[in-house]
Scaffold this active site. Structure first.
Site, PDB file in Angstrom:
ATOM      1  N   HIS A 224       0.983  -1.341   0.120  1.00  0.00           N
ATOM      2  CA  HIS A 224       0.105  -0.046  -0.067  1.00  0.00           C
ATOM      3  C   HIS A 224       0.879   1.356  -0.187  1.00  0.00           C
ATOM      4  CE1 HIS A 224      -3.775   2.029   1.689  1.00  0.00           C
ATOM      5  NE2 HIS A 224      -2.879   3.009   1.257  1.00  0.00           N
TER       6      HIS A 224
ATOM      7  N   HIS B 251       1.502   5.373  -1.840  1.00  0.00           N
ATOM      8  CA  HIS B 251       1.048   6.248  -2.610  1.00  0.00           C
ATOM      9  C   HIS B 251       2.130   6.988  -3.384  1.00  0.00           C
ATOM     10  CE1 HIS B 251      -3.059   6.376  -0.956  1.00  0.00           C
ATOM     11  NE2 HIS B 251      -2.224   6.146   0.163  1.00  0.00           N
TER      12      HIS B 251
ATOM     13  N   ARG C 126       2.312   8.854  -6.065  1.00  0.00           N
ATOM     14  CA  ARG C 126       1.837  10.242  -6.929  1.00  0.00           C
ATOM     15  C   ARG C 126       2.485  10.334  -8.368  1.00  0.00           C
ATOM     16  NH1 ARG C 126      -1.082  10.484  -2.389  1.00  0.00           N
ATOM     17  NH2 ARG C 126      -0.307  11.531  -0.600  1.00  0.00           N
TER      18      ARG C 126
ATOM     19  N   ASN D  33      -5.419   6.752  -6.136  1.00  0.00           N
ATOM     20  CA  ASN D  33      -6.037   8.077  -5.744  1.00  0.00           C
ATOM     21  C   ASN D  33      -5.232   9.118  -6.234  1.00  0.00           C
ATOM     22  OD1 ASN D  33      -3.995   7.593  -3.863  1.00  0.00           O
ATOM     23  ND2 ASN D  33      -5.286   8.738  -2.051  1.00  0.00           N
TER      24      ASN D  33
ATOM     25  N   ASP E  27       1.416   2.612   3.382  1.00  0.00           N
ATOM     26  CA  ASP E  27       0.648   3.799   3.286  1.00  0.00           C
ATOM     27  C   ASP E  27       1.540   5.012   3.322  1.00  0.00           C
ATOM     28  OD1 ASP E  27      -1.583   5.166   2.914  1.00  0.00           O
ATOM     29  OD2 ASP E  27      -2.474   5.117   4.794  1.00  0.00           O
TER      30      ASP E  27
ATOM     31  N   HIS F  84       3.354  14.580   1.222  1.00  0.00           N
ATOM     32  CA  HIS F  84       2.759  15.837   0.752  1.00  0.00           C
ATOM     33  C   HIS F  84       3.600  16.833   0.783  1.00  0.00           C
ATOM     34  CE1 HIS F  84      -1.684  14.229   0.685  1.00  0.00           C
ATOM     35  NE2 HIS F  84      -1.260  13.644   1.536  1.00  0.00           N
TER      36      HIS F  84
HETATM   37  C1  NCD Z   1      -3.352   9.059   1.713  1.00  0.00           C
HETATM   38  C2  NCD Z   1      -2.943  10.038   0.811  1.00  0.00           C
HETATM   39  O1  NCD Z   1      -2.405  11.196   1.161  1.00  0.00           O
HETATM   40  O2  NCD Z   1      -3.092   9.661  -0.566  1.00  0.00           O
HETATM   41  N1  NCD Z   1      -3.315   9.723   2.941  1.00  0.00           N
HETATM   42  C3  NCD Z   1      -3.122   9.188   4.178  1.00  0.00           C
HETATM   43  O3  NCD Z   1      -3.801   9.922   5.361  1.00  0.00           O
HETATM   44  N2  NCD Z   1      -3.169   7.989   4.466  1.00  0.00           N
HETATM   45  C4  NCD Z   1      -4.936   8.222   1.232  1.00  0.00           C
HETATM   46  C5  NCD Z   1      -5.114   7.277   2.216  1.00  0.00           C
HETATM   47  O4  NCD Z   1      -4.752   6.062   2.263  1.00  0.00           O
HETATM   48  O5  NCD Z   1      -5.826   7.323   3.115  1.00  0.00           O
HETATM   49 ZN    ZN Z   2      -3.313   5.148   1.545  1.00  0.00          ZN
END
Ligand code: NCD
Ligand code: ZN
Length: 341
Positions: free
Chosen positions: A11, A13, A15, A39, A243, A247
């Site tokens: 899992h 992100h 980007r 996402n 996860d 950001h």
């Molecule tokens: C994730 C994200 O920033 O895309 N943020 C998070 O707090 N985990 C999205 C997600 O998995 O909830």
């Molecule tokens: Zn996530």
């Protein structure tokens, strides 16, 4: 010295664009495979979008000379998904659907308004018949600390009605969810590093720390300890999913505080430290790779061995992106294991 065979992050992100380019090395160099979350700004709601994104990740990995790195793709579950689309996805070796409740987290604007309705039940039935895996961000819109628990009823409903559909509780964060793993054969989970070692006090206990703000929100010390224990046990229903969710600093401070912890730069060293501390190093291989291979029936894992050595170093304070920056988890803290290049 610790050697891990094929670390896998189920899992993450990654980007797109400039951020992808700058953060991919932390995953592509040290992990054999990563499940890329869909996402994005333009969510990956169909096979073509997911395949284009896969190409973008692979292109960046090649630039880094990381030829032994497999991005695993997922599709953003939406009500317009058809059987033909899922057949097409399957042909392209995409077998994971990611369900976001609308508004639950970053990039969930296109998520489901209603989780169980005629349309979604039809999709779950097709997904079950085609052997898809349903990965769920399981949170209600109730009180923050109860959101995952409240979603438990929906996990149960789906598990009972679609007994052959594998369901993943993503980033399990509430100790009350653990029972579901034992009660339902088809419910599994991923666990993050941050939910294993932090509680809500790390977000709001000594001033507000926006870099520890994530969804699902960090919970009580009892939840943290139960999740840590579950991960350390190497339970075969649980795999590692960081996860990691970067950001830009400007967005952490604006946008009502963007949710997400950027943990990719510290994952393997910190996991080694924790598993060693609790005398459970023998279970780390299961947690970091073997369980995921079994649960998701992963094939063609590139065969990569990652060695860590005992050596102290300080985590970097930030990663520059144009005129902005991203602060990694454990910035400026000392780690005791280092990945051998
Ligand atoms: C994730 C994200 O920033 O895309 N943020 C998070 O707090 N985990 C999205 C997600 O998995 O909830
Ligand atoms: Zn996530």
């Amino acid at each position: 010295m610790i050697t891990l065979q094929d670390p896998i992050d189920m899992h993450i992100h990654l980007r797109e664009g400039e951020i992808l380019k700058n953060i991919l090395p932390f995953s592509a160099k040290y992990f054999s495979a990563c499940l890329a979350m869909p996402n994005l700004k333009i969510p990956l709601t169909d096979t073509n979008k997911a395949l284009d994104y896969k190409k973008e990740i692979q292109h960046n990995a090649q630039e880094l000379n990381c030829d032994r790195f497999s991005p695993i793709m997922s599709i953003y579950l939406n009500e317009s998904i058809t059987k033909d689309e899922l057949l097409k996805a399957k042909k392209a070796d995409i077998r994971i659907l990611k369900l976001y409740p609308k508004g639950a987290t970053t990039g969930s604007e296109n998520g489901l308004q209603e989780i169980l309705n005629q349309k979604t039940l039809e999709i779950f039935e097709i997904a079950e018949s085609l052997d898809f895996i349903l990965s769920i961000h399981g949170e209600s819109n109730g009180f923050s600390l109860d959101r995952e628990f409240e979603f438990g009823e929906i996990f149960k409903q789906i598990a009972i009605n679609f007994p052959k559909l594998k369901i993943i509780i993503e980033h399990l964060s509430d100790r009350r969810s653990i029972d579901l793993l034992h009660q339902y054969e088809n419910i599994f989970a991923t666990i993050t590093l941050h939910h294993m070692i932090m509680s809500l006090d790390d977000v709001i206990g000594k001033g507000l720390n926006p870099h520890h703000f994530c969804k699902p929100i960090l919970k009580t010390p009892k939840d943290r300890d139960a999740i840590l224990e579950l991960a350390l046990s190497g339970d075969e229903k649980v795999s590692f999913g960081s996860d990691s969710a970067p950001h830009l600093q400007s967005n952490k401070l604006k946008q009502n505080g963007a949710a997400g912890i950027f943990s990719a730069p510290v994952l393997l060293p910190k996991l080694c430290e924790i598993f060693e501390k609790y005398n459970k190093l023998e279970n780390l291989q299961k947690f970091i790779s073997d369980n995921a291979i079994n649960i998701y029936k992963l094939k063609n894992i590139p065969n990569k061995k990652i060695t860590l050595i005992k050596e102290k170093y300080k985590v970097q304070d930030s990663i520059r992106i144009d005129n902005d920056f991203i602060v990694p988890f454990l910035a400026n803290e000392e780690l005791i294991w280092r990945i051998k290049d």
